[in-house]
Design a protein around this motif. Structure first.
Motif, PDB file in Angstrom:
ATOM      1  N   LEU A 181       0.858  -1.190   0.000  1.00  0.00           N
ATOM      2  CA  LEU A 181       0.000   0.000   0.000  1.00  0.00           C
ATOM      3  C   LEU A 181       0.891   1.236   0.000  1.00  0.00           C
ATOM      4  O   LEU A 181       1.563   1.526   0.993  1.00  0.00           O
ATOM      5  CB  LEU A 181      -0.914   0.022   1.239  1.00  0.00           C
ATOM      6  CG  LEU A 181      -1.731  -1.227   1.546  1.00  0.00           C
ATOM      7  CD1 LEU A 181      -2.558  -1.021   2.813  1.00  0.00           C
ATOM      8  CD2 LEU A 181      -2.639  -1.577   0.376  1.00  0.00           C
ATOM      9  N   GLY A 182       0.945   1.924  -1.112  1.00  0.00           N
ATOM     10  CA  GLY A 182       1.727   3.147  -1.181  1.00  0.00           C
ATOM     11  C   GLY A 182       3.220   2.938  -1.055  1.00  0.00           C
ATOM     12  O   GLY A 182       3.954   3.881  -0.729  1.00  0.00           O
ATOM     13  N   GLY A 273      -2.227   5.062  -4.015  1.00  0.00           N
ATOM     14  CA  GLY A 273      -3.172   6.167  -4.023  1.00  0.00           C
ATOM     15  C   GLY A 273      -2.975   7.030  -5.250  1.00  0.00           C
ATOM     16  O   GLY A 273      -1.871   7.130  -5.789  1.00  0.00           O
ATOM     17  N   ASP A 302      -0.224   9.814  -4.455  1.00  0.00           N
ATOM     18  CA  ASP A 302      -0.946   9.868  -3.180  1.00  0.00           C
ATOM     19  C   ASP A 302      -0.518  11.057  -2.315  1.00  0.00           C
ATOM     20  O   ASP A 302      -0.737  11.063  -1.113  1.00  0.00           O
ATOM     21  CB  ASP A 302      -0.770   8.553  -2.411  1.00  0.00           C
ATOM     22  CG  ASP A 302       0.680   8.272  -2.013  1.00  0.00           C
ATOM     23  OD1 ASP A 302       1.534   9.178  -2.108  1.00  0.00           O
ATOM     24  OD2 ASP A 302       0.969   7.131  -1.596  1.00  0.00           O
ATOM     25  N   GLU A 330      -6.789   8.887  -2.645  1.00  0.00           N
ATOM     26  CA  GLU A 330      -6.461   8.878  -1.217  1.00  0.00           C
ATOM     27  C   GLU A 330      -5.041   9.369  -1.001  1.00  0.00           C
ATOM     28  O   GLU A 330      -4.183   9.259  -1.883  1.00  0.00           O
ATOM     29  CB  GLU A 330      -6.625   7.458  -0.672  1.00  0.00           C
ATOM     30  CG  GLU A 330      -6.406   7.323   0.822  1.00  0.00           C
ATOM     31  CD  GLU A 330      -7.372   8.160   1.625  1.00  0.00           C
ATOM     32  OE1 GLU A 330      -7.082   9.360   1.801  1.00  0.00           O
ATOM     33  OE2 GLU A 330      -8.408   7.642   2.058  1.00  0.00           O
ATOM     34  N   HIS A 332      -1.351   9.308   1.060  1.00  0.00           N
ATOM     35  CA  HIS A 332      -0.423   8.251   1.447  1.00  0.00           C
ATOM     36  C   HIS A 332      -0.636   7.780   2.879  1.00  0.00           C
ATOM     37  O   HIS A 332      -0.677   6.577   3.154  1.00  0.00           O
ATOM     38  CB  HIS A 332       1.014   8.763   1.271  1.00  0.00           C
ATOM     39  CG  HIS A 332       2.063   7.755   1.611  1.00  0.00           C
ATOM     40  ND1 HIS A 332       2.471   6.787   0.724  1.00  0.00           N
ATOM     41  CD2 HIS A 332       2.788   7.561   2.750  1.00  0.00           C
ATOM     42  CE1 HIS A 332       3.406   6.039   1.285  1.00  0.00           C
ATOM     43  NE2 HIS A 332       3.611   6.480   2.519  1.00  0.00           N
ATOM     44  N   LEU A 335      -3.936   5.415   3.375  1.00  0.00           N
ATOM     45  CA  LEU A 335      -4.324   4.358   2.442  1.00  0.00           C
ATOM     46  C   LEU A 335      -4.879   3.130   3.150  1.00  0.00           C
ATOM     47  O   LEU A 335      -5.831   2.504   2.677  1.00  0.00           O
ATOM     48  CB  LEU A 335      -3.118   3.952   1.584  1.00  0.00           C
ATOM     49  CG  LEU A 335      -2.840   4.799   0.345  1.00  0.00           C
ATOM     50  CD1 LEU A 335      -1.460   4.485  -0.199  1.00  0.00           C
ATOM     51  CD2 LEU A 335      -3.904   4.565  -0.716  1.00  0.00           C
ATOM     52  N   ASN A 338      -8.576   3.474   3.829  1.00  0.00           N
ATOM     53  CA  ASN A 338      -9.467   3.779   2.714  1.00  0.00           C
ATOM     54  C   ASN A 338     -10.431   2.631   2.443  1.00  0.00           C
ATOM     55  O   ASN A 338     -10.046   1.461   2.413  1.00  0.00           O
ATOM     56  CB  ASN A 338      -8.623   4.066   1.471  1.00  0.00           C
ATOM     57  CG  ASN A 338      -9.458   4.428   0.273  1.00  0.00           C
ATOM     58  OD1 ASN A 338      -9.876   3.549  -0.472  1.00  0.00           O
ATOM     59  ND2 ASN A 338      -9.709   5.713   0.088  1.00  0.00           N
ATOM     60  N   VAL A 341      -9.580   0.545  -0.681  1.00  0.00           N
ATOM     61  CA  VAL A 341      -8.456  -0.355  -0.432  1.00  0.00           C
ATOM     62  C   VAL A 341      -8.937  -1.582   0.329  1.00  0.00           C
ATOM     63  O   VAL A 341      -8.572  -2.727   0.019  1.00  0.00           O
ATOM     64  CB  VAL A 341      -7.347   0.370   0.348  1.00  0.00           C
ATOM     65  CG1 VAL A 341      -6.293  -0.618   0.844  1.00  0.00           C
ATOM     66  CG2 VAL A 341      -6.701   1.440  -0.521  1.00  0.00           C
TER      67      VAL A 341
END
Length: 452
Positions: A181-182, A273, A302, A330, A332, A335, A338, A341
């Motif tokens: 994620l990110g 994001g 993001d 979204e 960073h 995330l 979210n 996500v």
């Protein structure tokens, strides 16, 4: 009636991003544990005592031997001005995983806190040792778990730690999939700016501390990002950049090169994001970096990691879906909270590739720009971009300590741009939520204000 929890027989391991692990010294005294309401009153003390956490020069992938150990994940909003942007904590994510899946913390839902100051290689070696023990325990706990594998769920820097374990230390043999994620797979120009420009005026001076961190250098861009006479250049090819340890930056380049050279032997899902104003390149003058978006891709990222860097450089795209379905609008630092996500995680943790979701409605395609750190006495200004110039949007600024929120309507500026101004907030940590009047909460932005 409560929805039944989805069955998960694998071992799920959560890795936080930089600053996302609580650190303590050999006596058990917290040396990094500032989040939520405690963040503001502890930052200045941390700034005065940070010398003890500086790493020795030429540490490489070693252990500093200072007795500092990771003791858990950060539960709430946390930040160090001048080192990355504010990030929400991980308690809510863990609770969500336990509610929706047959997962339990300390059973088959593991957290892997790590000393985020140190090299990703060092922490990957520690991760290997932990996984070797925990997977054996989990497989032996019931006959139906004998074929269990590992699913990694990683935020930001944690994805680089897990990738090194999976791709360079043999972890692919027991890994079902790696979800990031990110994660700045190709680095982030924001990390380079944190090194070169140092702390912001509102925070303590953490420059010497930042320059000693192998991890922050490994977050620096692994793509041409600094404009020069010959066009865009790699930061590692620009001698004399202030605030940068040249040896650590060169080693970071080798770290990323090692990842690029490893064959893609495990299923990788990079969730990133999008839609937020995000720096991707920089110009250098007068000993400072000025950040700019990638030409022709304004708002692509993001807010911290641009989309161009959110996917491994050698990824074919087949095993690393970074499509509109997996790029929620979204920031960073949020995330992992979210809703889009988490919808994707429902599928990914169920061993089924996620189905393509409908395009974001216009009301959800919001790019939010707000200060990560605000000096005392400054108004808090929020700017939003949207594809629709007729939206009714509102912004809510809520203290992280649970105090009374303040709301403001966003005024249209024309061309799909909106703005709102809050009076100077009291010192503290805040979350900003921006969305349509009828559905507040589409985009979550974390932001920090503090008195210098």
């Amino acid at each position: 009636m409560a929805r039944a929890r989805a069955q998960v027989t694998d071992l799920v391991v959560v890795l936080p991003g930089i600053m996302g692990s609580r650190l303590a010294d050999a006596d058990g005294t917290a040396v990094w544990d500032l989040s939520g309401a405690a963040l503001l009153r502890g930052l200045q003390t941390f700034g005065r005592s940070v010398t003890a956490l500086r790493l020795p020069k030429d540490i490489g992938d070693g252990d500093p031997g200072d007795g500092v150990v990771p003791v858990g994940l950060m539960p709430d909003l946390h930040a160090l001005p001048g080192i990355w942007h504010p990030v929400d904590g991980y308690t809510d994510l863990l609770r969500w995983l336990e509610r929706h899946f047959t997962l339990s913390v300390a059973d088959n839902l593991l957290t892997f806190p790590y000393d985020w100051r140190l090299s990703c290689r060092f922490n990957a070696e520690r991760l290997k040792g932990r996984i070797d023990l925990e997977l054996e325990r989990w497989r032996a706990s019931a006959p139906e778990r004998r074929e269990a594998r590992v699913v990694f769920l990683c935020h930001s820097l944690g994805g680089l730690v897990a990738r090194h374990y999976v791709e360079r230390l043999g972890g692919h043999e027991i890994t079902r999939r790696l979800i990031t994620l990110g994660t700045p797979h190709q680095g982030s120009v924001q990390a380079l700016a944190d090194l070169v420009n140092g702390s912001r005026p509102a925070g303590p001076d953490l420059g010497a501390f930042a320059r000693s961190l192998p991890s922050l250098h490994q977050l620096a861009p692994d793509y041409p990002c600094v404009t020069g006479p010959q066009g865009l250049a790699y930061a590692r090819d620009l001698p004399g950049l202030p605030g940068v340890d040249a040896a650590l930056l060169a080693d970071a380049a080798r770290f990323h090169a090692d990842l690029r050279s490893a064959p893609p032997r495990s299923e990788l899902h990079a969730i990133a994001g999008g839609g937020q104003p995000t720096p991707a390149i920089a110009s250098y003058a007068d000993d400072r970096l000025t950040l700019r978006p990638e030409p022709g891709a304004a708002g692509s990222g993001d807010g911290t990691v641009p989309l161009l860097a959110a996917l491994p450089a050698d990824a074919s795209g087949e095993g690393c879906p970074v499509t509109e379905s997996f790029t929620p609008y979204e920031q960073h630092g949020s995330l992992h909270h979210n809703r889009g996500v988490r919808d994707a995680l429902r599928d990914l943790l169920g061993h089924t590739p996620p189905a393509r979701r409908p395009e974001h409605p216009a009301a959800a395609r919001l790019g939010v720009q707000a200060p990560a750190v605000l000096a005392a006495g400054d108004p808090y200004e929020v700017t939003v971009t949207a594809p629709d110039a007729q939206l009714r949007l509102t912004a809510e600024l809520r203290p992280a300590d649970g105090g009374r929120p303040t709301a403001r309507a966003l005024h249209p500026l024309g061309g799909g741009r909106y703005a709102a101004v809050f009076p100077p907030p009291q010192p503290g940590a805040y979350r900003l939520t921006v969305g349509p009047v009828t559905a507040l909460g589409v985009v979550l932005v974390t932001s920090l204000t503090q008195r210098p």
